[in-house]
Scaffold this motif. Structure first.
Motif, PDB file in Angstrom:
ATOM      1  N   THR A   1     -11.861  10.325   9.812  1.00 57.15           N
ATOM      2  CA  THR A   1     -10.873  11.302   9.363  1.00 57.15           C
ATOM      3  C   THR A   1     -10.263  10.848   8.042  1.00 57.15           C
ATOM      4  OG1 THR A   1     -10.352  11.830  11.651  1.00 57.15           O
ATOM      5  CG2 THR A   1      -8.771  12.535   9.979  1.00 57.15           C
ATOM      6  N   GLU A   2     -10.471  11.602   7.000  1.00 52.62           N
ATOM      7  CA  GLU A   2      -9.969  11.229   5.677  1.00 52.62           C
ATOM      8  C   GLU A   2      -8.888  12.177   5.170  1.00 52.62           C
ATOM      9  OE1 GLU A   2     -10.764   8.466   3.859  1.00 52.62           O
ATOM     10  OE2 GLU A   2     -11.826   7.846   5.663  1.00 52.62           O
TER      11      GLU A   2
ATOM     12  N   LEU B   1      -3.554   2.785   5.570  1.00 50.27           N
ATOM     13  CA  LEU B   1      -4.812   2.065   5.713  1.00 50.27           C
ATOM     14  C   LEU B   1      -5.477   2.323   7.056  1.00 50.27           C
ATOM     15  CD1 LEU B   1      -3.654  -1.438   4.388  1.00 50.27           C
ATOM     16  CD2 LEU B   1      -5.278   0.082   3.236  1.00 50.27           C
ATOM     17  N   LYS B   2      -6.787   2.098   7.099  1.00 53.92           N
ATOM     18  CA  LYS B   2      -7.524   1.997   8.355  1.00 53.92           C
ATOM     19  C   LYS B   2      -7.750   0.503   8.620  1.00 53.92           C
ATOM     20  CE  LYS B   2     -11.121   4.532   7.373  1.00 53.92           C
ATOM     21  NZ  LYS B   2     -12.380   5.317   7.564  1.00 53.92           N
ATOM     22  N   TRP B   3      -8.015   0.179   9.883  1.00 55.15           N
ATOM     23  CA  TRP B   3      -8.175  -1.229  10.230  1.00 55.15           C
ATOM     24  C   TRP B   3      -9.392  -1.857   9.568  1.00 55.15           C
ATOM     25  CZ3 TRP B   3      -4.510  -4.236  11.366  1.00 55.15           C
ATOM     26  CH2 TRP B   3      -3.403  -3.795  12.103  1.00 55.15           C
TER      27      TRP B   3
ATOM     28  N   ARG C   1      -4.455   3.332  10.749  1.00 53.89           N
ATOM     29  CA  ARG C   1      -5.352   4.238  11.450  1.00 53.89           C
ATOM     30  C   ARG C   1      -6.507   3.495  12.115  1.00 53.89           C
ATOM     31  NH1 ARG C   1      -5.309   9.660  10.019  1.00 53.89           N
ATOM     32  NH2 ARG C   1      -6.938   9.776  11.605  1.00 53.89           N
ATOM     33  N   ALA C   2      -7.027   4.079  13.169  1.00 52.89           N
ATOM     34  CA  ALA C   2      -8.242   3.580  13.808  1.00 52.89           C
ATOM     35  C   ALA C   2      -9.417   3.766  12.855  1.00 52.89           C
ATOM     36  CB  ALA C   2      -8.494   4.333  15.109  1.00 52.89           C
TER      37      ALA C   2
ATOM     38  N   ARG D   1      -2.632   3.567   2.088  1.00 50.74           N
ATOM     39  CA  ARG D   1      -4.059   3.696   1.759  1.00 50.74           C
ATOM     40  C   ARG D   1      -4.338   3.247   0.328  1.00 50.74           C
ATOM     41  NH1 ARG D   1      -7.432   9.392   2.312  1.00 50.74           N
ATOM     42  NH2 ARG D   1      -9.393   8.664   1.402  1.00 50.74           N
ATOM     43  N   SER D   2      -3.402   3.492  -0.559  1.00 54.76           N
ATOM     44  CA  SER D   2      -3.587   3.141  -1.970  1.00 54.76           C
ATOM     45  C   SER D   2      -3.704   1.633  -2.177  1.00 54.76           C
ATOM     46  CB  SER D   2      -2.430   3.676  -2.809  1.00 54.76           C
ATOM     47  OG  SER D   2      -1.203   3.042  -2.443  1.00 54.76           O
ATOM     48  N   ASN D   3      -3.236   0.846  -1.217  1.00 52.01           N
ATOM     49  CA  ASN D   3      -3.385  -0.609  -1.334  1.00 52.01           C
ATOM     50  C   ASN D   3      -4.858  -0.994  -1.335  1.00 52.01           C
ATOM     51  OD1 ASN D   3      -0.508  -1.512   0.773  1.00 52.01           O
ATOM     52  ND2 ASN D   3      -0.620  -0.448  -1.189  1.00 52.01           N
TER      53      ASN D   3
END
Length: 269
Positions: free
Chosen positions: A126-127, A133-135, A121-122, A94-96
Motif C-alpha cells: 500500500t503506497e 516509514l515501512k518496517w 507501516r507493515a 516516509r521522507s526519511n
C-alpha cells in the motif's frame, strides 16, 4: 616567569578547558522532508535544504556520531572527534527513507531516527497517501550502518489530540493528573517496551539506546524506565549544545528549519 603554583593552576585550567570543549556535541533535530517548496512548515524542510546541510557538514569535516559513539566517548573508550555532530529525525516519516537516506548515502553522514512505533507501516504494497516509514525501509537503513533506529514511544505522542499539543498541558510521557507511579510505570513502561520490541523484532538492530521525548516534555518518573529498558541517551527539544560531560540524558538539540543558519551552530573551516 611563572611560579610552580601559578604554572600548575594554568595547566589545570587549560586541561579543564580542553575537557569541556571535548564534551560538547551539537545535536541537530529534523522531522519531515519534502520536494515541494509549498509544503514547507516549521517541521518540514526541503530535500534540497537537507542536502545542502549534509554537504556542508561533509565539506567542513564534521564527524557524525550515533548513540554508541556518545556512550563510548563518555566512558573514555573513544576519543571525541575534532568536529562532532549528531543528526536526528523525530517521528519516522516516509521522507526519511525516500529523501534523506539517499543523501546520507551520498555524503557519508549518519542519523538517528526516533520512531513513533504505532505509525510505522507493515511491509505491504500500500503506497497511496502513506506518510510514515515501512518496517522494511527502516530495516534497510539500519543495515546500512548510516542509520540508528530509536524510540519516540509506541503511541504516546498525544494521539487523543491528533498528535498536537495537549490543551491541559500534559504531553507525551508526562504523568496524568492523579496517576500513581505504579500506574504510570505500567502505562508508559509497556508503551516503551512495545516500541523497543517492534524495532528489534522487525530489524537486525539488537538494542535501542536512544529516546526522543515527545514534545520535549520530560517527567522524572521516565528516567528509571529508560534505564530499565537499556536506553542510555535521551534528548529534548530545548535549544543548545549538548555536553556529555554532565551525562547522556535530557540533551538539548537545535531544531532545523528553512530559516536556520547552520553555520552559526556549526562554523565552517
Amino acid at each position: 616567569f611563572l611560579s610552580g603554583r601559578t604554572g600548575a593552576f594554568l595547566v589545570a585550567c587549560i586541561s579543564c578547558s580542553a575537557a569541556n570543549t571535548a564534551s560538547k556535541v551539537p545535536i541537530l533535530m529534523y522531522h519531515n522532508l519534502t520536494n515541494d517548496p509549498s509544503a514547507v512548515t516549521s517541521m518540514t524542510i526541503t530535500g534540497e535544504r537537507f542536502q545542502e546541510d549534509m554537504e556542508y557538514l561533509e565539506y567542513n569535516g564534521y564527524t557524525p556520531l550515533l548513540s554508541s559513539d556518545l556512550i563510548d566517548i563518555r566512558a573514555g573508550k573513544e576519543a571525541m572527534p575534532e568536529r562532532p555532530v549528531m543528526i536526528t529525525f523525530d517521528d519516522g516519516y516516509r521522507s526519511n527513507y525516500d529523501i534523506a537516506y539517499p543523501i546520507l548515502q551520498k555524503t557519508g553522514m549518519k542519523a538517528v531516527i526516533a520512531l513513533i512505533g504505532k505509525s510505522i507501516r507493515a511491509n505491504d504494497n500500500t503506497e497511496a497517501n502513506r506518510f510514515f516509514l515501512k518496517w522494511d525501509e527502516a530495516a534497510e537503513m539500519a543495515d546500512s550502518g548510516l542509520v540508528e533506529l530509536a524510540s519516540h514511544t509506541y503511541n504516546l505522542h498525544n494521539p487523543q489530540y491528533g498528535g498536537l499539543t495537549a490543551p491541559d498541558g500534559i504531553n507525551g510521557i508526562q504523568r496524568l493528573k492523579g496517576e500513581s507511579q505504579a500506574a504510570y510505570n505500567k502505562r508508559v513502561g509497556e508503551d516503551l517496551k512495545q516500541s523497543i520490541d517492534l524495532i528489534t523484532q522487525n530489524t537486525s538492530q539488537k538494542n535501542v539506546l536512544f529516546f526522543a521525548y515527545p514534545f520535549g516534555a520530560r517527567d522524572a518518573w521516565m528516567q528509571p524506565l529508560l534505564q530499565k529498558n537499556g536506553i542510555q541517551v535521551s534528548v529534548l527539544t530545548n535549544t543548545g549544545t549538548a555536553s556529555i560531560r554532565r551525562g547522556l540524558t535530557d540533551l538539548p538539540r537545535y531544531r532545523i528549519t528553512m530559516d536556520t543558519n547552520l553555520s552559526a551552530i556549526l562554523p565552517a573551516n
